[in-house]
Scaffold this active site. Structure first.
Site, mmCIF file in Angstrom:
data_model
loop_
_atom_site.group_PDB
_atom_site.id
_atom_site.type_symbol
_atom_site.label_atom_id
_atom_site.label_comp_id
_atom_site.label_asym_id
_atom_site.label_seq_id
_atom_site.Cartn_x
_atom_site.Cartn_y
_atom_site.Cartn_z
ATOM 1 N N ASP A 125 0.825 -1.211 0.000
ATOM 2 C CA ASP A 125 0.000 0.000 0.000
ATOM 3 C C ASP A 125 0.862 1.264 0.000
ATOM 4 O OD1 ASP A 125 -2.361 1.400 -0.041
ATOM 5 O OD2 ASP A 125 -2.777 1.196 2.095
ATOM 6 N N HIS A 185 2.310 3.166 -8.960
ATOM 7 C CA HIS A 185 2.062 1.741 -9.237
ATOM 8 C C HIS A 185 3.204 1.155 -10.063
ATOM 9 C CE1 HIS A 185 -1.750 2.246 -7.437
ATOM 10 N NE2 HIS A 185 -2.324 2.895 -8.432
ATOM 11 N N LEU A 194 10.152 -20.897 -4.378
ATOM 12 C CA LEU A 194 9.216 -19.929 -3.805
ATOM 13 C C LEU A 194 7.887 -19.909 -4.576
ATOM 14 C CD1 LEU A 194 8.765 -17.312 -1.944
ATOM 15 C CD2 LEU A 194 9.472 -16.041 -3.963
HETATM 16 C C1 IPE Z 1 -5.584 -2.594 -0.032
HETATM 17 O O1 IPE Z 1 -5.216 -1.280 -0.216
HETATM 18 C C2 IPE Z 1 -5.602 -3.306 -1.329
HETATM 19 C C3 IPE Z 1 -4.303 -3.543 -1.943
HETATM 20 C C4 IPE Z 1 -3.144 -3.223 -1.439
HETATM 21 C C5 IPE Z 1 -4.334 -4.215 -3.208
HETATM 22 P P1 IPE Z 1 -6.304 -0.125 -0.387
HETATM 23 O O2 IPE Z 1 -5.536 1.115 -0.601
HETATM 24 O O3 IPE Z 1 -7.281 -0.489 -1.428
HETATM 25 O O4 IPE Z 1 -7.030 -0.135 1.026
HETATM 26 P P2 IPE Z 1 -7.868 0.983 1.758
HETATM 27 O O5 IPE Z 1 -8.871 1.512 0.772
HETATM 28 O O6 IPE Z 1 -6.920 2.048 2.188
HETATM 29 O O7 IPE Z 1 -8.486 0.287 2.919
HETATM 30 C C1 IPE Z 2 -1.588 0.224 -3.282
HETATM 31 O O1 IPE Z 2 -1.391 1.584 -3.361
HETATM 32 C C2 IPE Z 2 -1.906 -0.402 -4.609
HETATM 33 C C3 IPE Z 2 -3.314 -0.800 -4.766
HETATM 34 C C4 IPE Z 2 -4.252 -0.698 -3.862
HETATM 35 C C5 IPE Z 2 -3.686 -1.352 -6.035
HETATM 36 P P1 IPE Z 2 -2.588 2.619 -3.376
HETATM 37 O O2 IPE Z 2 -2.982 2.860 -4.777
HETATM 38 O O3 IPE Z 2 -3.680 2.172 -2.491
HETATM 39 O O4 IPE Z 2 -1.867 3.895 -2.800
HETATM 40 P P2 IPE Z 2 -2.474 4.900 -1.737
HETATM 41 O O5 IPE Z 2 -2.939 4.093 -0.561
HETATM 42 O O6 IPE Z 2 -3.599 5.601 -2.406
HETATM 43 O O7 IPE Z 2 -1.342 5.798 -1.392
HETATM 44 MG MG MG Z 3 -4.085 2.424 -0.550
#
Ligand code: IPE
Ligand code: IPE
Ligand code: MG
Length: 254
Positions: free
Chosen positions: A34, A51, A145
């Site tokens: 995240d 990303h 792995l």
């Molecule tokens: C969780 O992250 C999903 C992934 C890392 C794929 P999100 O960014 O979607 O989660 P919330 O919305 O902060 O809970």
């Molecule tokens: C995690 O990063 C990737 C996915 C959830 C796909 P985010 O896109 O949620 O990044 P933030 O949380 O908005 O910074």
């Molecule tokens: Mg996120």
């Protein structure tokens, strides 16, 4: 055996001898990757740049996990709730597995890594599925792995599907209500042939599970860091394992 992936890493990336106990390496590490969007925003970049950069972290941590002898690495890449994001971001995310595998698949194969996917195939674009299925097919017999991508994964949906399947089996007389236990439930989840995670890592400072492996994480050790996923390094990863090794897992006992 000299592994090409590792050959690229300098000695500096090795954990120091006294930092990790090689006898107590978690068998299964699950990661909620995240913070890509915030990482990009802080740099004045579009979210998708985060990303893209996060993909490099996936490679970095795969190498680190393999090197430590971790058997299963589950990476939360896209949740069933992430469809709520703008279409342009979803489209970008759906191209990442293909991009990642185009660059890395040969190396994953030569390092005996087995690629898997945990999630619902429904709704996934054809090109995303194709890339993953090709990778799964080509690595199916690998014994190293297990790199398990949670893609279009949601724990509640996974559990509801399992419950429906079990209810149907009861209705049809294949199992009795009393026959429903932990093991049966686990065997009906998408993770049926993978042990529960020993350690869960979440980056970016959020302290929640966001619908990730709610059943399987019942007794996992949880480790959170403020570091955003694109800047998460093997050092952070070793730090998480080191902390894991200091924990006493009691499972409700003494
Ligand atoms: C969780 O992250 C999903 C992934 C890392 C794929 P999100 O960014 O979607 O989660 P919330 O919305 O902060 O809970
Ligand atoms: C995690 O990063 C990737 C996915 C959830 C796909 P985010 O896109 O949620 O990044 P933030 O949380 O908005 O910074
Ligand atoms: Mg996120």
């Amino acid at each position: 055996m000299i592994k090409r992936l590792w050959a690229k890493l300098g000695k500096s990336s090795l954990p120091t001898a006294d930092s990790l106990t090689l006898e107590n390496i978690p068998q299964h590490v699950a990661i909620i990757m995240d913070g890509n969007g915030r990482w990009a925003k802080n740099r004045g970049l579009p979210r998708v740049a985060g990303h893209h950069s996060g993909m490099k972290t996936v490679k970095r941590i795969t190498i680190a996990a393999d090197r430590l002898g971790i058997k299963y690495l589950t990476m939360y890449a896209f949740s069933t709730e992430n469809w709520k994001r703008p279409k342009s971001e979803v489209d970008f995310l759906m191209k990442l597995p293909q991009q990642f595998l185009e660059i890395e698949l040969d190396e994953l194969i030569s390092n005996n890594v087995q690629v898997r996917m945990m999630g619902t195939r429904e709704k996934l674009p054809q090109h995303t599925l194709y890339a993953l299925e090709e990778a799964m097919r080509k690595t199916a017999n690998n014994t190293g792995l297990v790199l398990n991508f949670a893609l279009n994964y949601g724990s509640r949906m996974e559990m509801l599907d399992a419950v429906k399947e079990i209810a149907k089996d009861v209705q049809e007389g294949h199992i009795t209500v009393d026959g429903i236990d932990d093991a049966l439930m686990s065997s009906r989840l998408l993770s049926c042939d993978i042990p529960d995670p020993d350690l869960l890592i979440r980056t970016s400072g959020e302290l929640r599970l966001s619908n990730f492996m709610l059943w399987q994480l019942a007794y996992s050790e949880l480790w959170f860091t403020d570091v955003y996923w694109p800047e998460f390094t093997d050092k952070h990863f070793y730090g998480a394992i080191q902390e894991y090794q200091r924990r006493a897992r009691r499972y409700g006992g003494l």
